[in-house]
Design an enzyme around this catalytic site. Structure first.
Site, PDB file in Angstrom:
ATOM      1  N   CYS A   1       0.692  -1.109   0.116  1.00 41.61           N
ATOM      2  CA  CYS A   1      -0.032   0.027  -0.124  1.00 41.61           C
ATOM      3  C   CYS A   1       0.798   1.251  -0.031  1.00 41.61           C
ATOM      4  O   CYS A   1       2.029   1.219  -0.071  1.00 41.61           O
ATOM      5  CB  CYS A   1      -0.764   0.085   1.262  1.00 41.61           C
ATOM      6  SG  CYS A   1      -0.386  -1.415   2.248  1.00 41.61           S
TER       7      CYS A   1
ATOM      8  N   ASN B   1       3.138  -0.826   5.229  1.00 41.42           N
ATOM      9  CA  ASN B   1       3.473  -1.004   3.635  1.00 41.42           C
ATOM     10  C   ASN B   1       4.333  -2.172   3.577  1.00 41.42           C
ATOM     11  O   ASN B   1       5.499  -1.737   3.822  1.00 41.42           O
ATOM     12  CB  ASN B   1       3.812   0.327   2.952  1.00 41.42           C
ATOM     13  CG  ASN B   1       3.866   0.139   1.506  1.00 41.42           C
ATOM     14  OD1 ASN B   1       3.738  -0.876   1.155  1.00 41.42           O
ATOM     15  ND2 ASN B   1       4.512   1.107   0.949  1.00 41.42           N
ATOM     16  N   GLY B   2       4.120  -2.930   3.054  1.00 47.10           N
ATOM     17  CA  GLY B   2       5.154  -4.116   2.773  1.00 47.10           C
ATOM     18  C   GLY B   2       4.603  -5.476   3.234  1.00 47.10           C
ATOM     19  O   GLY B   2       3.266  -5.655   3.111  1.00 47.10           O
TER      20      GLY B   2
ATOM     21  N   MET C   1      19.392 -27.465 -16.905  1.00 43.68           N
ATOM     22  CA  MET C   1      18.386 -27.848 -17.772  1.00 43.68           C
ATOM     23  C   MET C   1      17.281 -28.184 -16.323  1.00 43.68           C
ATOM     24  O   MET C   1      17.587 -27.899 -15.134  1.00 43.68           O
ATOM     25  CB  MET C   1      18.411 -29.132 -18.599  1.00 43.68           C
ATOM     26  CG  MET C   1      19.308 -28.795 -19.611  1.00 43.68           C
ATOM     27  SD  MET C   1      19.105 -29.910 -21.028  1.00 43.68           S
ATOM     28  CE  MET C   1      17.519 -29.616 -21.744  1.00 43.68           C
TER      29      MET C   1
ATOM     30  N   GLU D   1      15.397 -13.539 -20.990  1.00 44.77           N
ATOM     31  CA  GLU D   1      16.362 -12.188 -20.459  1.00 44.77           C
ATOM     32  C   GLU D   1      17.790 -12.088 -21.140  1.00 44.77           C
ATOM     33  O   GLU D   1      18.725 -12.886 -20.706  1.00 44.77           O
ATOM     34  CB  GLU D   1      16.637 -12.164 -19.010  1.00 44.77           C
ATOM     35  CG  GLU D   1      17.067 -11.083 -18.369  1.00 44.77           C
ATOM     36  CD  GLU D   1      17.517 -11.112 -17.089  1.00 44.77           C
ATOM     37  OE1 GLU D   1      17.802 -12.037 -16.558  1.00 44.77           O
ATOM     38  OE2 GLU D   1      17.615  -9.932 -16.416  1.00 44.77           O
TER      39      GLU D   1
ATOM     40  N   LYS E   1      14.266 -22.401 -10.665  1.00 44.74           N
ATOM     41  CA  LYS E   1      15.115 -21.549  -9.674  1.00 44.74           C
ATOM     42  C   LYS E   1      14.294 -20.221  -9.250  1.00 44.74           C
ATOM     43  O   LYS E   1      14.961 -19.313  -9.031  1.00 44.74           O
ATOM     44  CB  LYS E   1      16.569 -21.274  -9.985  1.00 44.74           C
ATOM     45  CG  LYS E   1      16.885 -20.544 -11.378  1.00 44.74           C
ATOM     46  CD  LYS E   1      17.889 -20.019 -11.645  1.00 44.74           C
ATOM     47  CE  LYS E   1      18.004 -19.500 -12.995  1.00 44.74           C
ATOM     48  NZ  LYS E   1      19.005 -19.850 -13.948  1.00 44.74           N
TER      49      LYS E   1
ATOM     50  N   CYS F   1      18.702 -31.007 -29.243  1.00 42.33           N
ATOM     51  CA  CYS F   1      19.339 -31.225 -27.908  1.00 42.33           C
ATOM     52  C   CYS F   1      19.304 -32.657 -27.543  1.00 42.33           C
ATOM     53  O   CYS F   1      18.088 -33.286 -27.940  1.00 42.33           O
ATOM     54  CB  CYS F   1      18.519 -30.293 -27.054  1.00 42.33           C
ATOM     55  SG  CYS F   1      18.628 -30.702 -25.496  1.00 42.33           S
TER      56      CYS F   1
ATOM     57  N   CYS G   1      24.715 -27.174 -20.475  1.00 43.63           N
ATOM     58  CA  CYS G   1      24.562 -25.845 -20.795  1.00 43.63           C
ATOM     59  C   CYS G   1      25.256 -24.695 -20.218  1.00 43.63           C
ATOM     60  O   CYS G   1      25.832 -23.674 -21.006  1.00 43.63           O
ATOM     61  CB  CYS G   1      23.045 -25.479 -20.760  1.00 43.63           C
ATOM     62  SG  CYS G   1      21.738 -26.788 -20.962  1.00 43.63           S
TER      63      CYS G   1
ATOM     64  N   CYS H   1      28.216 -27.570 -25.339  1.00 42.12           N
ATOM     65  CA  CYS H   1      26.849 -28.406 -26.194  1.00 42.12           C
ATOM     66  C   CYS H   1      27.394 -29.197 -27.326  1.00 42.12           C
ATOM     67  O   CYS H   1      27.861 -28.148 -28.406  1.00 42.12           O
ATOM     68  CB  CYS H   1      25.734 -27.567 -26.280  1.00 42.12           C
ATOM     69  SG  CYS H   1      24.309 -28.212 -27.141  1.00 42.12           S
TER      70      CYS H   1
END
Lengths: 481, 1512
Positions: B36, B266-267, B511, B918, B969, B1134, B1140, B1145
């Site tokens: 909040c 807040n939190g 993997m 990413e 993860k 693969c 990896c 590879c």
């Protein structure tokens, strides 16, 4: 993960030294040298340590190849040996004679582009190191069990089962009609692939571990099958398949047309120092002769290379399919070619010509037609392609079939398949007779040594389960320990 | 909504759904999260006045964007205000009740009564009156509070309570503090009495003679509309605390609106489970003269069903009434991060606080009022913003944002902010404002804390003085047997233990986890396999344990816990350990030192072959522990060392849970420590489980013996044995920090006994008995099963004298080991089907898959046809189905460029979507290939590292995915090993070649749910078309989180399962965190349906989906779209080498080596074939079930049936919680084809209109506006137009100049591109220049202000997060985490908070003033300059990766001088002018900070010496 591994990206494949063709045809010694320790480590370090190790997947014994390669690369030879020997009773033998190019090495994921890891050579190195260091110990069971198991046949399957059962403390008796331990390992496979001392060394380890061998004993003749069953808690049939598959062409009864196994056995016996009349008479000696070997399997390869070493005048191999479609190991073909064998691909014998003794083979050329239901191309004779090949000796290496075991054993109760192999329940490895098990070639038909070892191990486990369940007293708490 | 809202129907449906989902464990009020806007206004002189109340109301109206609105568009999540009781006002009302002012102390209770049940309402009134009368006070009467329900949304209206005030009189001469304490007791008694009457919808907002709380379920701006009272000018106050709530759920819960009695928060308290458990333990010993025997009336202190904030408030309230002042309570409960072993008085103060109770940890900005104090404070990490203004006319205004109360420039005396762990307070009685240092100095001086804490004895002293016979080492065979018994394998030794002992780090793997869930395995799996680590996502952030290590601690106190209300030296009589991990010598020393105070309990039992033995043994150890503690033992030592041929071990997790939970139940736990010597414990997860279920310390003696054995064999080259053991301990400790950090927990004391796990596959009754607060939704393995497995392992270990460890196969496939979803045969079969296009081959493959033993939960289920099969021709087309398939986020960097492009091309060809992952994308891929192929990923991912995230990248996609967590993860950031960062990857990621990249665990702009809403808002500005997806990982409570995400206006929610893949991750993370997607997806679908939010979002799932069957099952469990990751890699070649992370590879899929990339044989055709096969198989299944489209089966769990209940040894395995169905409001409508959910326009809507000329024909323009803090992401939409029209560099700097006056809202200039210049005169909030992509931002104060700019805060937290290029000049200080993850922008500011330049990989920063702690943590690129006049810099910097020196080379001196000059020119900064004016004098005060990694590759050396040596 060890930083020592995955070196395939920077290190090239290298095999142990192979003797030159000129040198190796002069004797019956093995053609490959051994890795030295550092080469073995370097080569082992090329392994990619796969998440899904196809080498293991495609090994009949599911050897833990990536793991003992890693241990070897790290110089942890004793652990490597312990691990390697856990899944394989005779790794030094498999390391030498397995067709790795069709099994582990052929499946190695770096094969494409980097050439596979030299798995067989490392396997051999591990066990030879173990023998040299005295790590190979005979079985020393924690407890001796009263139950005994008879094993008919001292070949790979029988021996593997024998050792496994000894580890469990069973009294193990191995019967074989030949006078030496090893079966095909001793008499079938030539010394240049597997030196006989290697097999004898193994035999001794088993004997030292308490396996009792009864050699030169024919079941059905010297001891009845029934007597054997009475005497032992369980019986394992691991006789192998010995009946040469014949070729019904005109002239196949001529002198000089011989079955492969007779030929190889004579040669091996000779190397072992035995007196062999048929060899000394020249009947099974290729020296100075034009030799034609018929067949494209590993036995055929053994025959041609033996003939070369016996100083044959010429050695040809006749096979009705082409090189790519032959069942034998490509590596062996290469070795044979190097040693001077001439391959006649896409050729089939039509008749053996001669007057009492063979003088030539009449052969036809073959065309490979459309694939049949099994996916293999069907050989079709090319009309008008008949031709003669001079031959003083023709060796038929067309494969082996089972002998008539129920008849030999004088025991009709043993069910066999229509191919004559012994019928078993694969889950229990048991035959139609309670307490009688079977393993190896006599069950699956002529196959690889490594499959024999696998079956022998499976059979030993099955026998142990069966005895524990059926014969041993019901387990009570603590009693099993 | 055209039809009338049916209140009764809504309430009934809601109640039924809640009950159904609660039973199934899918939903529970404790799962709700909230966050909040918060703040206070106070009169500095402590005198009540109307201006305070007006300012607070104004502030509430300026934080609406931090709250959320429900599906009905009106119902807010709650808001409120806490102020003084206006006596005059109430006296008038008392008069109306026929009473006279009796001159007494007026007290008012603000009460929510049951509205509909009038009988209950009356009973409540009676109880209230009874308890007040019981203490002898005089009741004036009840007042019905006037409300205007037109201010409420339909749902809030339906659930609203009767709101009344009880007014009564207390003796005038009563001491104010004592009066409040008495009212506290009265309130607790009332609450308990009402509960006894089984009335649940009763709540007392406040009952006090000082203050009153008005709150409810309206939007913040409606507070005065709903409560007209507040408009009465007699409402005056010396303080006001206000709060606007954003809840993840949508059931309006009036009581959870804030402020609470003491604080507004807040939190989120991450440690709430541990804190609650320990509080119930503390209750046992709680005593105070102030309460006497009445203390029993307070217990249980924390009501069940409390939110974390409510629980926090309850303890705050207790400690306050228990005699501690408000600043001390804050210091104790929400301490700052400080090394308590330090010598400063403040360190001693915190050392004392630590020994009294566990901190309440997690993001927290609080505003609190008690006992004449108003305080605002922050958590140790500073994870929430708090800005304040002090005015010349005597107000202190603090709140989540600057600008919430508009104060004329001339009235501003000071603009400040709170840093991590800091607080600010006004003592109303004294009429004095205290800053952080003043408050803490005063507290530090109150007692001689240093002397008190010196009572504690450190472990090092024990070890030094310890003498005696060490524990005998295990004989080799004994060691092997113990290893075997524990289920250890060679793989564990080589892959887990060896790296820990050798390098002090956990091994990295890659993997996904494709082994069976422990409960489905037919092998022995240690009990820790059944505990899945919890992790934070969205509503609270994980901590970056790598770069913000300083806030974390493993310090462990050994000794009984005292009375938390006490304040005495004895509270510090503890043993102090640096960590809970003990080595054998430490264990020995401990036992010797403790002597009779410790009692060893043998955790083994006679193996008589029966299951009963284990059960009996557990009872025995519980009884032994109780006996020991009752006879005065202070330390229980649980050990399984005694196992032998006849004695089998109790799994120590079970032993620990049994003893801990039993002692808690017996109210004895606080009297003892529970120390565990476990033979089974090997990896960090196992340690975490032991501590999480209550162990104080852990000793893994078999692991230690195994290290010794390996050391003896020469396998730990170059290490002494002690070093190897130390390495192992270090790896465990780092691992523990990592696991704690995933939950956002900093302190082990708050993690211990917190059960921060989800039991997966453990019997419900077992968990209830031994691990009580945990949930175990699907049940599973019970005591009987555990016993038989333990006995079997024990038998096996002693069956032979030759003991070999099995080879393993848990991490990597081995024939003799654990099964894996992908084995060799399947890989080949699938590749064959994709290579040849043969559907027959595909069917063979899917038969292989289906014939496998169960690996996932779905493998226990089958389809249950509801109708006759139909002809397959009638089923929707392959093309249609394929569009629902997605290839999930795998970064370029993990994948080779070839593989990454192949996936994109293939997915674009079939109109489906690929996800960039990413790591950026080469802009060359944003245009079509010559052959028409489109190599641009349709989904662009934005993750915590912000690698390669530019305005251009974000504009080249159909969807933007915010990766909050990753299946492999969760709670950790992505990793790219340095070996894979070649020049191309480094260029795309704006980082340094060869340097490992590990993204932060948190998004630094998402510490809370309203932050996520802000990021979504920003992304919808920078790309006006793209939908926004939020990627979550399955966990308990994900349903409510998803509800919050939906309310944040996400268009798509992706639920990833634990089986998702990764390019590199610690092995224990891959294996032990996250839940199967089946559980997460079902929960999300159900909770969204219950909240009428399901039709607003597209649900997507991924994590190990392989066949058409998986897809259809995912549909039935609620998903609209399906991600296929690993399989799409396999289709490209693969073969699951699982290297990896090694860059080797062999098939060129996951490598950046040129020679290996050349091996890549994947093609778009093969990938297309995979998705075609999948779609065809889906069609077959649909036809067989009688459905013509996937849409028809979505959410149809009734078409699924459980066909297997797992192994016979299990108690039960019950998938009903997954198959439960909540009723939605109406039919499920797919929003796949709907337009995206739009967010409100920002100022840019106007700017874009005004900038028409610039955007159309590129003419240069200058615009000017006044702004407020509610106008967020200014310049972002304009940047989208610029980048689309002109590209990233098409306009010159400052081409469009926008001048702004006032306080800018959050995300000022987010993703602003080159050509845009934003000039703010005033100040700005958090996230200025987020993702800056070439734009220029200047922030400076008005010339009218009376303060010195460089001493005041001008921009907020997390400025230039993820910026890739551009410039920022700010004439004033910045907040926390300035330039975090900056990879290319240039900035000049005049001071900053903590963690500045954290994990920077590029750019240049000059800070012309003091910086906060932990400067430059993990910085591996770019450069910084800090002007250190005060000489504090070297204490604040984190030098691990840095080269720090004075400026020596003229080149760099000139660079800096130019930068300062530019700053002076842009901002008219007086400070900059002063520095330039005295350049030669100022220069020596500058530090130059350069990452070690880039020193060798700089264009210019750092010193002239280098220059010479280079040229020589």
């Amino acid at each position: 993960m060890s930083s020592k591994m995955l070196k395939f990206v920077s290190t090239a494949k290298a095999m142990p030294d192979k003797r030159s063709a000129a040198a190796r045809v002069a004797d019956f010694d093995e053609i490959y040298g051994d890795f030295n320790a550092s080469d073995a480590e370097t080569q082992a370090s090329r392994c990619s340590q796969c998440g899904v190790p196809f080498c293991q997947v495609n090994c009949p014994l599911h050897n833990n190849i990536p793991d003992w390669l890693m241990l070897t690369a790290e110089g942890r030879m004793q652990e490597a040996y312990e691990l390697s020997s856990q899944t394989n009773n005779f790794p030094e033998i498999c390391g030498r004679i397995c067709p790795q190019d069709r099994l582990c090495e052929g499946s190695c994921v770096i094969e494409k582009g980097f050439q596979s890891v030299t798995i067989g050579a490392v396997e051999k190195h591990i066990t030879e190191t173990a023998f040299a260091e005295g790590w190979v110990k005979p079985a020393a069971p924690r407890i001796e069990r009263a139950e005994s198991v008879a094993i008919i046949g001292a070949g790979p399957a029988g021996l593997a089962a024998a050792e496994m059962l000894r580890h469990q403390g069973y009294q193990v008796h191995v019967y074989d009609r030949y006078d030496r331990v090893g079966g095909l390992l001793i008499y079938g496979i030539p010394g240049f692939k597997l030196e006989k001392s290697v097999v004898e060394r193994r035999g001794k380890v088993l004997a030292d571990g308490g396996v009792q061998f009864h050699l030169g004993v024919d079941i059905g003749t010297d001891i009845s099958f029934a007597a054997l069953r009475d005497k032992h808690t369980a019986v394992l049939i691991a006789t192998g398949v010995y009946k040469a598959r014949d070729f019904s062409a005109p002239g196949s009864g001529l002198d000089g047309v011989v079955p492969a196994l007779d030929y190889l056995t004579a040669s091996n016996r000779k190397s072992l120092g035995d007196d062999v009349a048929a060899f000394d008479s020249g009947a099974l000696d290729a020296a100075g002769k034009d030799v034609v070997v018929i067949g494209g399997g590993d036995t055929a390869m053994d025959c041609v290379r033996t003939a070369i070493r016996q100083n044959a005048k010429s050695v040809s191999c006749l096979y009705r399919r082409d090189r790519a479609n032959m069942p034998g190991s490509q590596r062996e073909v290469q070795n044979a070619e190097e040693e001077g064998v001439i391959f006649k691909w896409l050729s089939a014998p039509q008749a053996f010509l001669g007057d009492g003794t063979v003088r030539a083979v009449q052969a036809q050329r073959i065309h490979l037609g459309q694939p049949d239901a099994t996916g293999r191309q069907v050989p079709e004779v090319i009309e008008g392609s008949s031709h003669e090949m001079p031959a003083d000796m023709v060796i038929k290496a067309l494969g082996f079939d089972p002998e008539d075991l129920p008849k030999m054993f004088g025991h009709d109760g043993l069910d066999v398949t229509r191919w004559g192999t012994v019928k078993i329940d694969w889950d229990t490895m048991m035959t139609s007779e309670d307490g009688v098990f079977a393993a190896g070639d006599i069950v699956r038909g002529a196959s690889l040594v490594v499959w024999g070892v696998r079956d022998g191990r499976d059979a030993a486990r099955a026998i142990d389960n069966w005895i524990n369940a059926a014969v041993a007293a019901p387990k009570t708490a603590g009693a099993s320990r | 909504m055209s039809k009338m809202f049916d209140e009764a129907a809504y309430l009934a449906r809601r109640a039924a759904n809640e009950a159904k989902l609660t039973d199934a464990g899918v939903y529970g009020p404790q799962m709700e999260h909230d966050a909040c806007g918060v703040g206070f206004v106070a009169a500095r002189d402590g005198k009540p006045n109307r201006a305070v109340v007006d300012a607070a109301i104004e502030a509430l109206q300026a934080i609406w964007h931090r709250g959320a609105v429900d599906a009905d568009g009106m119902t807010g999540d709650g808001a409120g205000i806490h102020i003084e009781i206006p006596r005059d006002f109430f006296i008038e009302h008392i008069g109306r009740t026929g009473h006279d002012d009796d001159g007494g102390r007026l007290a008012v209770g603000m009460v929510f009564l049951p509205r509909a049940d009038l009988a209950a309402q009356e009973r409540c009134r009676c109880i209230v009156e009874r308890e007040i009368l019981a203490v002898g006070h005089y009741i004036y009467g009840w007042r019905q509070v006037p409300v205007d329900i037109r201010a409420l949304g339909a749902k809030a209206k339906a659930t609203r309570p009767e709101i009344e005030q009880i007014m009564f009189s207390m003796p005038a001469d009563m001491d104010a503090v004592a009066a409040e304490r008495e009212l506290y007791l009265v309130r607790r008694r009332i609450e308990k009495a009402v509960l006894q009457h089984m009335i649940t919808d009763f709540y007392i907002c406040s009952m006090s003679s000082r203050s009153i709380i008005y709150k409810g379920m309206f939007l913040a701006e409606q507070v005065t509309a709903f409560f007209p009272d507040l408009l009465d000018p007699r409402f005056i106050s010396s303080f006001a605390i206000y709060h606007q709530r954003y809840s993840t759920n949508t059931m309006p819960t009036w009581r959870l609106a804030q402020p609470f009695r003491v604080l507004a928060h807040n939190g989120e308290i991450n440690t709430i489970r541990g804190n609650q458990n320990w509080m119930s333990c503390h209750e046992d010993r709680m005593a105070s003269d102030l309460f006497g025997a009445d203390i029993e009336d307070l217990k249980p202190l924390i009501a069940s069903g409390s939110s974390d904030s409510a629980a926090l408030d309850a303890v705050f309230e207790l400690l306050g009434h228990g005699g501690r002042n408000l600043p001390m309570v804050k210091t104790m409960m929400i301490p700052e991060a400080i090394d308590v072993s330090g010598d400063s008085p403040r360190a001693k103060l915190y050392a004392y606080c630590n020994s009294v109770m566990e901190p309440w940890d997690g993001p927290a900005a609080i505003a609190a009022y008690a006992d004449g104090w108003v305080v605002a404070g922050l958590d140790r990490n500073g994870l929430r913003p708090l800005r304040y203004v002090v005015t010349h006319d005597g107000l202190v205004i603090a709140g989540s944002e600057t600008g919430m109360v508009v104060v004329p420039d001339t009235n501003i005396a000071e603009r400040g902010r709170l840093g991590p762990g800091q607080m600010i307070g006004v003592n109303l009685a004294e009429g004095r404002l205290y800053k952080d240092d003043e408050l803490k100095d005063a507290l530090s001086k109150r007692r001689d804390w240093g002397k008190w804490v010196a009572n504690a004895k450190p472990m090092s002293a024990l070890l030094a003085s310890s003498s005696g016979k060490p524990t005998a080492p295990l004989a080799p065979l004994d060691l092997r047997r113990r290893q075997l018994m524990a289920g250890w394998t060679m793989e564990d030794m080589e892959l887990v233990l060896q790296p820990m002992a050798q390098t002090g780090k956990e091994a990295i793997g890659s993997m996904g986890d494709d082994a069976p869930l422990a409960v489905l395995s037919d092998r022995y799996r240690g009990l820790h396999h059944f505990f899945r680590q919890n992790f934070s996502q969205v509503t609270n952030p994980p901590i970056d344990s790598l770069r913000e290590r300083h806030v974390m601690s493993l310090r462990t106190r050994l000794g009984n816990l005292g009375n938390i209300l006490d304040e005495a030296p004895e509270q510090c009589d503890h043993l102090l350990l640096d960590s809970p991990v003990l080595t054998v010598p430490e264990w020995d020393a401990l036992c010797r030192y403790l002597g009779d105070k410790a009692h060893v309990i043998d955790c083994s039992f006679d193996n008589d072959g029966t299951d009963q033995a284990l059960t009996d043994a557990l009872s025995r150890i519980q009884a032994e522990a109780e006996e020991a503690v009752r006879s005065g033992c202070e330390h229980v030592m649980l050990s399984d060392r005694n196992v032998s041929e006849t004695r089998a071990p109790i799994p120590m997790i079970l032993a620990t849970g049994a003893v801990h939970s039993y002692l808690v139940r017996q109210q004895l736990r606080t009297f003892t420590s529970v120390n565990v010597a476990s033979g089974e414990c090997l990896d960090v997860h196992h340690f975490a489980v032991l501590i999480g279920v209550g162990a104080t310390t852990v000793n893994a003696y078999v692991a230690e013996a195994a290290i010794a054995e390996r050391h003896g064999r020469g396998l730990l080259a170059g290490l002494e044995l002690a070093d190897a053991v130390a390495n192992f301990v270090k790896a465990v400790e780092e691992g523990l920090l990592k696991i704690m950090s995933k939950m956002g927990i900093s302190i082990i004391a708050s993690y211990r006994g917190g059960y921060n796990f989800e039991a997966l596959g453990l019997s419900r009754s077992l968990v209830a008995e031994y691990f009580p607060p945990m949930s175990s939704r699907i049940s599973g393995l019970g005591l009987k099963g555990i016993a038989s497995r333990v006995i079997a392992m024990h038998d096996k270990a002693y069956a032979s004298d030759v003991v070999h460890l099995p080879v393993g196969g848990f991490f990597r496939f081995r024939k003799s080991g654990e099964r894996h979803a992908f084995d060799g045969q399947m890989i080949h079969a699938m590749q064959h089907a994709c290579d040849t296009g043969s559907f027959e081959s595909w069917k063979k493959y899917s038969e292989l898959v289906n014939a496998q033993g169960p690996i996932n939960l779905r493998d226990l289920m089958a389809f249950k046809p509801a109708a006759d099969p139909i002809e397959i021709d009638r089923v929707e087309s392959i093309t249609n189905i394929r569009k629902r398939l997605v290839s999930p986020g795998i970064s370029l960097g993990a994948l080779s460029p070839e593989a990454h492009e192949t996936l994109s091309i293939a997915m674009n060809r079939i109109g489906a979507k690929s996800d960039s992952g990413e790591g950026g994308e080469d802009p060359a891929r944003f245009s079509l290939r010559e052959n028409g192929d489109n190599p641009s990923s349709a989904i662009k991912q934005i993750a915590s590292g912000r690698f390669g995230v530019t305005a251009e990248y974000l504009n080249n996609c159909e969807e933007i995915e915010i990766k909050v967590a990753q299946g492999a993860k969760p709670g950790e950031g992505g990793q790219l090993p340095g070996i894979k960062v070649n020049s191309l990857i480094a260029r795309l990621r704006h980082s340094t070649p060869g340097v490992t990249l590990i993204s932060p665990p948190p998004h630094h702009d998402i510490y809370s749910i309203e932050d996520l809403a802000q990021l979504i808002y920003d992304l919808k500005q920078i790309n006006p078309d793209a939908k926004v997806c939020v990627k979550l990982v399955a966990s308990t409570g994900i349903g409510t989180i998803a509800a919050g995400v939906a309310k944040a206006k996400a268009d798509t929610i992706l639920v990833s399962g634990h089986g998702g893949g990764t390019g590199a991750s610690p092995q224990s993370s891959i294996k032990y965190a996250g839940l199967p997607w089946e559980m997460g997806l079902s929960e999300v679908h159900q909770v969204l349906s219950m909240n009428d939010l399901r039709n607003k979002v597209v649900l997507r799932t991924d994590g190990g989906l392989k066949t058409g069957r998986d897809v259809v099952m995912a549909a039935m469990l609620g998903a609209d779209e399906y991600g296929i990751g690993t399989s799409s890699l396999i289709a490209m070649g693969c073969i699951m080498v699982r290297q990896c992370h090694s860059n080797t590879c062999p098939v060129g899929v996951c490598t950046q080596r040129d020679d290996l990339r050349a091996k890549f044989e994947g093609t778009p055709e093969k990938v297309v074939q995979l998705f075609t096969h999948l779609a065809e198989e889906v069609r077959e299944i649909l036809a067989s079930l009688g459905f013509a489209s996937l849409q028809e089966v979505i959410g149809r769990t009734d078409l699924l049936t459980q066909v297997s209940r797992g192994d016979a040894a299990l108690d039960d395995l019950d998938l009903n919680p997954i198959l439960v169905r909540a009723d939605g409001e109406g039919e499920l409508v797919s929003s796949r084809d709907a337009a995206r959910t739009e967010v409100p326009d920002t100022l840019d809507a106007q700017i874009v209109v005004d900038a028409k000329l610039a955007l159309e024909n590129g003419s240069k323009m200058q615009l000017s506006y006044n702004i407020e803090n509610t106008q967020r992401a200014i310049g972002t939409r304009l940047s989208s137009h610029i980048v689309r029209r002109f590209g990233m560099t098409g306009l010159r700097e400052g081409h469009v100049s926008v001048r702004l006056r006032g306080s800018a809202g959050q995300s000022l200039g987010a993703f602003a591109t080159q050509g845009l210049r934003l000039d703010v005169i005033g100040d700005a909030n958090d996230y200025v220049g987020k993702g800056l992509s070439g734009g220029m931002i200047v922030v400076r104060p008005s010339a009218a202000v009376g303060f010195v700019a460089s001493e005041n805060t001008i921009i907020g937290n997390t400025v230039l997060y993820g910026a890739t290029s551009g410039k920022l000049f700010a004439a004033g200080q910045a907040g926390e985490r300035l330039c975090v993850r900056n990879s290319g922008a240039t900035a000049v500011v005049e001071g900053s908070g903590s963690n500045a330049c954290e994990y920077m990989t590029g750019g240049m920063v000059a800070i012309l003033g003091e910086v906060g702690s932990n400067f430059g943590a993990g910085m591996t690129g770019g450069m910084a300059f800090v002007y250190d006049e005060a000489g504090t810099f070297m204490d604040r910097v984190n030098p691990e990766t840095l080269t720090i020196a004075r400026l020596q080379h003229p080149h760099w001196q000139q660079v800096l001088r130019d930068l300062v000059a530019e700053h002076a020119a842009e901002t008219e900064s007086l400070l900059a002018a002063r520095i330039l004016n005295q350049w030669n004098k100022a220069m020596p005060n500058f530090w130059q900070i350069v990452p070690n990694e880039i020193v060798p590759i700089l264009d210019m050396p750092l010193t002239e010496d280098d220059d010479l040596s280079k040229s020589a």
